[in-house]
Enzyme design. Structure first.
Site, mmCIF file in Angstrom:
data_model
loop_
_atom_site.group_PDB
_atom_site.id
_atom_site.type_symbol
_atom_site.label_atom_id
_atom_site.label_comp_id
_atom_site.label_asym_id
_atom_site.label_seq_id
_atom_site.Cartn_x
_atom_site.Cartn_y
_atom_site.Cartn_z
ATOM 1 N N ASN A 163 20.137 -54.074 -65.609
ATOM 2 C CA ASN A 163 18.733 -54.319 -66.006
ATOM 3 C C ASN A 163 17.773 -53.264 -65.689
ATOM 4 O O ASN A 163 16.709 -52.875 -66.711
ATOM 5 C CB ASN A 163 18.268 -55.869 -65.688
ATOM 6 C CG ASN A 163 18.310 -55.669 -64.139
ATOM 7 O OD1 ASN A 163 19.054 -55.217 -63.470
ATOM 8 N ND2 ASN A 163 17.482 -56.599 -63.471
ATOM 9 N N GLU A 264 20.911 -57.371 -52.351
ATOM 10 C CA GLU A 264 19.726 -57.890 -53.151
ATOM 11 C C GLU A 264 19.998 -58.596 -54.311
ATOM 12 O O GLU A 264 20.624 -58.148 -55.383
ATOM 13 C CB GLU A 264 18.806 -56.763 -53.805
ATOM 14 C CG GLU A 264 17.366 -56.895 -54.211
ATOM 15 C CD GLU A 264 17.320 -57.003 -55.629
ATOM 16 O OE1 GLU A 264 17.321 -58.136 -56.247
ATOM 17 O OE2 GLU A 264 17.466 -56.023 -56.452
ATOM 18 N N CYS A 298 15.205 -59.562 -61.780
ATOM 19 C CA CYS A 298 15.659 -60.472 -60.450
ATOM 20 C C CYS A 298 14.284 -61.184 -60.066
ATOM 21 O O CYS A 298 14.166 -62.245 -59.462
ATOM 22 C CB CYS A 298 16.555 -59.951 -59.325
ATOM 23 S SG CYS A 298 15.820 -58.647 -58.914
ATOM 24 N N GLU A 472 15.259 -52.618 -49.222
ATOM 25 C CA GLU A 472 15.247 -51.162 -49.760
ATOM 26 C C GLU A 472 13.846 -51.016 -50.122
ATOM 27 O O GLU A 472 12.871 -51.838 -50.505
ATOM 28 C CB GLU A 472 16.085 -51.376 -51.024
ATOM 29 C CG GLU A 472 17.380 -51.802 -51.240
ATOM 30 C CD GLU A 472 18.218 -51.855 -52.542
ATOM 31 O OE1 GLU A 472 17.481 -52.180 -53.457
ATOM 32 O OE2 GLU A 472 19.174 -51.565 -52.638
#
Length: 496
Positions: A163, A264, A298, A472
């Site tokens: 994505n 993640e 997400c 991150e």
């Protein structure tokens, strides 16, 4: 064989359709390749090597060989290379955006937006490279000093989704390279070419061969190749972005070797609007967050909770603005929302709409597939959603905006937290006391307070609960995922 590309690049050298290992462009050992489909047309437009388990060892060993020398490079040199990489990506942004649009389907303006966002990571981590510090302090016993030093952990592996392939790579690889690690990347089968472009530019920026390698592979070979990478004895760090289901599998595999892992994972993010909110501000934040890349993010707003006093008014505001969205191929000038990237996504959103309607929801807008080639679905607004519906319990990852009515703060906090996931939460209110309560009471790793846009190079990114662990980006925490802390204790002769 794939047909000629449906576009012309300003710099044809940027189009790479071979894997990149140890500074060389290579085919899979088997010679096999897989097709890449344009989701805006449903047609094959390119292909890439279909690497398998047989190709893993060579890539990891090349990365390990590079690591032995790269780890000794000065932090200033690593920072210079990151800034060079940043500059080259900026210089070639138009071409990268074109490739990205044909791989993901997102409108060209959104592709440019992703690259701009992604570049916040190269820029940020170029600065972080020179700010990896150890410590020294006096021990509890006389005559002793305790030191810590930070050292790169070793070869890292990045397993990334389709994505936001540019942003995912620059967020992960920039942190790894800043820390002194090398990295092997396994891109999604849908988006290998944009990642290969980044590897090409990394080499032009000055990174030595083997610092950044890319193994492309088909969907069929993805599980076995990924597991082989995770289990390789020379790999010491894995970073994965994707579904919770796959993240759990990776965690189990990596546990065998006690590998360091950053996960993640999926999100089921609540977006809460109180009666006292600035509705225009809430609307603008929601539209950008929800319809970007057709809802395939997400951190997208999955469950929109609106307090009863403004529920109908806000629903009409959303419907009116959503009706102006132009659905089309991402390369078309007027398009403001492209297709979903995979045909499986079409099936999922259609099933969620059908389930919601069967359970009493109202469709305020959309709700149908678009009758044209490619993977298109109308931007869809579902009103009167409940927690019994599939779209409440699953990450939608598609163009469905589900609205829920609530009465009190305590009620909406309970509803928002009623999920196994905890990636991001958003709320809009002008009540300062409520703002502090929600920051502490919402169960998510990231909280957007009167904003739907909270991710940047300087901001730690990551979730809690079944949305994963590790961070991150951000100060210190992201680089910490790629270093080890070594402690030294010195006894000092105080009699001299």
């Amino acid at each position: 064989m794939a047909p000629p590309t449906p576009f012309t690049l300003k710099d044809p050298e940027l189009f790479k359709d071979q894997s990149y290992v140890g500074g060389k462009w290579v085919e899979a050992a088997s010679g096999a390749r897989f097709d890449i489909v344009d989701p805006g047309s449903g047609k094959v437009w390119a292909s890439a090597p279909d690497n398998s388990e047989a190709d893993v060892d060579m890539a990891v060993r090349a990365a390990n060989t590079a690591f032995e020398s790269y780890r000794k490079e000065s932090s200033r040199q690593r920072a210079r290379w990151l800034l060079n990489w940043d500059a080259l990506i900026r210089e070639n942004k138009d071409d990268i955006a074109t490739i990205l649009t044909y791989e993901t389907g997102k409108p060209i303006a959104e592709a440019h937006g992703e690259i701009d966002y992604a570049l916040s990571f190269t820029w940020w981590f170029a600065g972080e490279a020179e700010r990896i510090f150890g410590t020294v302090h006096q021990a509890s016993q006389n005559g002793r000093r305790v030191f810590t030093i930070k050292q790169p952990i070793g070869v890292a592996v990045a397993l990334v989704p389709w994505n936001f392939p540019i942003a995912m790579i620059l967020r992960k690889a920039s942190a790894a390279l800043a820390a002194g690690c090398t990295m092997v990347i396994k891109p999604s089968p849908e988006t290998p070419l944009s990642v290969l472009t980044l590897a090409h530019l990394a080499t032009k920026a000055g990174f030595p061969p083997g610092c950044l390698s890319v193994l492309t592979t088909s969907l069929a070979n993805t599980p076995s190749l990924s597991e082989k990478l995770c289990r390789h004895p020379l790999v010491h760090k894995i970073t994965f972005t994707g579904s919770t289901r796959v993240g759990k599998l990776i965690a189990r595999i990596c546990a065998d070797g006690l590998k360091k892992v950053t996960l993640e994972l999926g999100g089921n993010c609540p977006y809460i609007i109180f009666d006292d909110a600035n509705l225009d501000q809430a609307l603008e934040g929601l539209l950008l967050l929800k319809w970007r890349h057709a809802g395939q993010a997400c951190v997208s707003a999955n469950r929109v909770y609106v307090q009863s006093g403004v529920y109908e008014k806000f629903a009409e505001m959303v419907r009116e603005r959503t009706s102006k969205i132009v659905v089309g191929h991402g390369a078309e000038k007027d398009t403001t929302m492209g297709p979903v990237t995979t045909p499986q996504s079409l099936e999922k959103v259609a099933a969620q709409v059908e389930d919601a309607v069967s359970r009493g929801a109202r469709v305020l807008h959309g709700g149908q597939r678009v009758d044209r080639p490619g993977y298109f679905f109308q931007p869809t607004i579902i009103a009167d959603a409940t927690d019994k519906m599939r779209l409440s319990q699953e990450e939608t990852f598609g163009p469905i905006l589900a609205m829920y009515k609530f009465e009190t703060e305590a009620e909406v906090v309970r509803m928002a937290n009623d999920t196994s996931m905890g990636l991001a939460s958003y709320f809009f209110t002008k009540n300062v006391d409520r703002t502090w309560r929600l920051l502490e009471n919402l169960e998510a790793g990231m909280i957007g307070m009167n904003t739907g846009n909270q991710s940047a190079g300087e901001s730690p990114f990551g979730g809690i609960k079944e949305s994963g662990y590790g961070k991150e980006s951000g100060k210190d925490v992201a680089v910490a995922e790629y270093v080890i802390t070594k402690t030294g204790t010195l006894t000092v002769d105080e009699h001299f």
